[in-house]
Design a protein around this motif. Sequence first.
Motif, short mmCIF file in Angstrom:
data_model
loop_
_atom_site.label_atom_id
_atom_site.label_comp_id
_atom_site.label_asym_id
_atom_site.label_seq_id
_atom_site.Cartn_x
_atom_site.Cartn_y
_atom_site.Cartn_z
N MET A 1 0.84 -1.32 -0.04
CA MET A 1 -0.01 -0.05 -0.12
C MET A 1 0.84 1.23 -0.02
SD MET A 1 -3.05 -1.23 -0.25
CE MET A 1 -4.01 0.36 0.29
N ILE A 2 1.94 1.26 0.86
CA ILE A 2 2.92 2.40 0.89
C ILE A 2 3.39 2.61 -0.49
CG2 ILE A 2 4.90 3.26 1.87
CD1 ILE A 2 2.76 3.60 3.67
N ALA A 3 3.86 1.47 -1.26
CA ALA A 3 4.46 1.66 -2.46
C ALA A 3 3.82 2.02 -3.57
CB ALA A 3 5.25 0.19 -2.78
N PRO B 1 -4.29 5.51 -0.85
CA PRO B 1 -4.88 5.74 0.57
C PRO B 1 -5.38 4.58 1.30
CG PRO B 1 -6.26 6.54 -1.04
CD PRO B 1 -5.25 6.17 -2.00
N PHE B 2 -5.21 4.34 2.49
CA PHE B 2 -5.95 3.55 3.21
C PHE B 2 -5.97 3.74 4.80
CE2 PHE B 2 -1.29 3.28 3.65
CZ PHE B 2 -1.07 2.71 4.85
N ALA B 3 -6.59 2.91 5.30
CA ALA B 3 -7.07 3.20 6.94
C ALA B 3 -6.60 1.93 7.67
CB ALA B 3 -8.36 3.55 7.02
N GLY C 1 -9.00 1.67 17.75
CA GLY C 1 -8.48 2.99 17.52
C GLY C 1 -8.11 2.87 15.73
N THR C 2 -8.25 3.92 15.19
CA THR C 2 -8.24 4.04 13.72
C THR C 2 -7.57 5.23 13.25
OG1 THR C 2 -10.48 3.04 13.29
CG2 THR C 2 -9.57 4.19 11.39
N ALA C 3 -6.61 5.00 12.22
CA ALA C 3 -5.58 6.00 11.76
C ALA C 3 -5.84 5.76 10.34
CB ALA C 3 -4.41 6.03 12.13
N LEU C 4 -5.51 7.05 9.41
CA LEU C 4 -5.59 7.07 8.02
C LEU C 4 -4.10 7.39 7.40
CD1 LEU C 4 -8.76 9.26 7.45
CD2 LEU C 4 -8.50 6.67 7.61
N SER C 5 -3.75 6.88 6.52
CA SER C 5 -2.42 7.11 5.67
C SER C 5 -2.57 8.66 5.42
CB SER C 5 -2.19 6.35 4.68
OG SER C 5 -3.38 6.63 3.44
N THR C 6 -3.72 9.25 5.16
CA THR C 6 -3.79 10.58 4.89
C THR C 6 -3.41 11.46 5.71
OG1 THR C 6 -6.08 10.61 5.26
CG2 THR C 6 -5.46 10.18 2.85
N HIS C 7 -3.17 11.34 7.23
CA HIS C 7 -2.89 11.79 8.15
C HIS C 7 -1.39 12.38 8.00
CE1 HIS C 7 -6.12 9.97 10.92
NE2 HIS C 7 -6.52 11.13 10.25
N PHE C 8 -0.70 11.73 7.33
CA PHE C 8 0.79 11.83 7.19
C PHE C 8 1.01 12.25 5.61
CE2 PHE C 8 -0.25 8.66 10.10
CZ PHE C 8 0.52 8.89 11.18
N ASP C 9 2.17 13.33 5.64
CA ASP C 9 2.59 13.57 4.21
C ASP C 9 3.33 12.67 3.38
OD1 ASP C 9 1.65 16.15 4.91
OD2 ASP C 9 3.44 17.01 5.71
N SER C 10 3.99 11.90 4.06
CA SER C 10 4.87 10.68 3.51
C SER C 10 4.63 9.75 4.34
CB SER C 10 6.10 11.17 3.28
OG SER C 10 6.53 12.20 2.52
N PRO C 11 3.57 8.95 4.28
CA PRO C 11 3.26 8.02 5.29
C PRO C 11 4.02 6.56 5.16
CG PRO C 11 1.67 7.75 3.42
CD PRO C 11 2.41 9.03 3.24
N ARG C 12 4.56 6.17 6.52
CA ARG C 12 5.09 5.11 6.51
C ARG C 12 4.39 3.84 7.27
NH1 ARG C 12 10.68 5.82 9.52
NH2 ARG C 12 9.13 6.71 10.72
N ALA C 13 4.55 2.60 7.10
CA ALA C 13 3.69 1.65 7.58
C ALA C 13 3.74 1.76 9.07
CB ALA C 13 4.11 0.22 6.96
N GLN D 1 1.39 2.88 14.32
CA GLN D 1 1.65 3.60 15.87
C GLN D 1 0.39 4.76 15.83
OE1 GLN D 1 4.93 6.07 16.15
NE2 GLN D 1 5.01 5.97 18.46
N ALA D 2 -0.07 5.37 14.99
CA ALA D 2 -1.08 6.24 15.18
C ALA D 2 -2.48 5.44 15.53
CB ALA D 2 -1.45 7.10 13.80
N SER D 3 -2.56 4.40 14.89
CA SER D 3 -3.70 3.58 15.31
C SER D 3 -3.69 3.00 16.61
CB SER D 3 -4.07 2.40 14.13
OG SER D 3 -3.00 1.45 14.44
N ASP D 4 -2.52 2.55 17.13
CA ASP D 4 -2.32 2.29 18.40
C ASP D 4 -2.73 3.33 19.51
OD1 ASP D 4 -1.28 -0.19 20.29
OD2 ASP D 4 0.48 1.15 20.40
N LEU D 5 -2.37 4.51 19.19
CA LEU D 5 -2.27 5.64 20.08
C LEU D 5 -3.65 5.99 20.28
CD1 LEU D 5 0.38 8.10 18.95
CD2 LEU D 5 0.14 6.87 20.98
N ALA D 6 -4.46 5.84 19.14
CA ALA D 6 -6.07 6.03 19.29
C ALA D 6 -6.80 4.74 19.97
CB ALA D 6 -6.40 6.22 17.59
#
Length: 330
Positions: A185-187, A191-193, A285-297, A302-307
Amino acid sequence: MTRMDDLAELLKTLCPMFLLVDQNGHILRVGPTLQKLRPDCVMEGQSFLDIFEMVRPRTVTTIPALMAMAGANLHLRFHDEPRTALKGLVAPLPGGEGAVINLSFGISILDAVRDYALTSADFSGTDLAIELLYLVEAKSAAMDASRSLNLRLQGAMLAAEEQAYTDTLTGVKNRRAMDSLLGQMIASNAPFAVMHIDLDYFKSVNDRLGHAAGDFVLQQAARIMIEETRDDDTVARIGGDEFVVIFQGLSNTDRLSAIADRLIERLNQPMRFQDKDCRISASIGTALSTHFDSPRAEDVLQASDLALYQAKREGRSCHRLYSTLLKAQS
């Protein structure tokens, strides 16, 4: 003759391993080759799922779910011995009168010919299996052994690859599969959640009712997650009672929250195991790849874990979005 009788006569010639079932999954007619596999079993009148066990997809456990798989590849086997592996295709009849289910052996055809003494007369005249049978008859014993070994090796390789990416207890993907998919997905820059799910009070089920009950709860939880997500989504078990769902191309927070709410509602329902209720809940907890300018897996995980842990801090059995945490920090 009735219309069903006419159809059955036609199918005997075109696909002699067919099953004609009504809308409730009861078998009306059986192809002659398929009946030859179980000569002492009267299949007509029985439920399809009483005779055959679905291997993939595992979610097909009811007749409505089976009927909904029109056009999709099915993998199944007999409940009784020998548990011959079969492939299947469901073709609904017009007007919702039932369906034709056509079966084949796939790569297990050589074993089937040996186990059931099948001949070319047991296959449709246009079936490529006929050509294979003639080749088998023409080959020497050494060539037979070589081909059989190659087929088994190919099957073993496919099975090993599938097993390497599958959680053996629940049948969903494992952490290795999750990491691989996130990398893809990153490559692709798509967008993904990522939805991180933790089963609250799971330890108490294990402690109170034993590991068998705990395993049952995990299997039921995985089934619920598959049922409440799309076919393109991926459910993975990444720890003892932790799951991750990857939503490809989905970034609508309202839809994600609705999915999370359904999961929480269903997982809050008691699961009956050996006349005892197993009660858990789910923090999500849910996080979106669009939260990051250059998302890494690792960043999205980690963002979903924080949520997730924000949901736990706020009393469990609830869902929190990483975007909400970002707004609170700004």
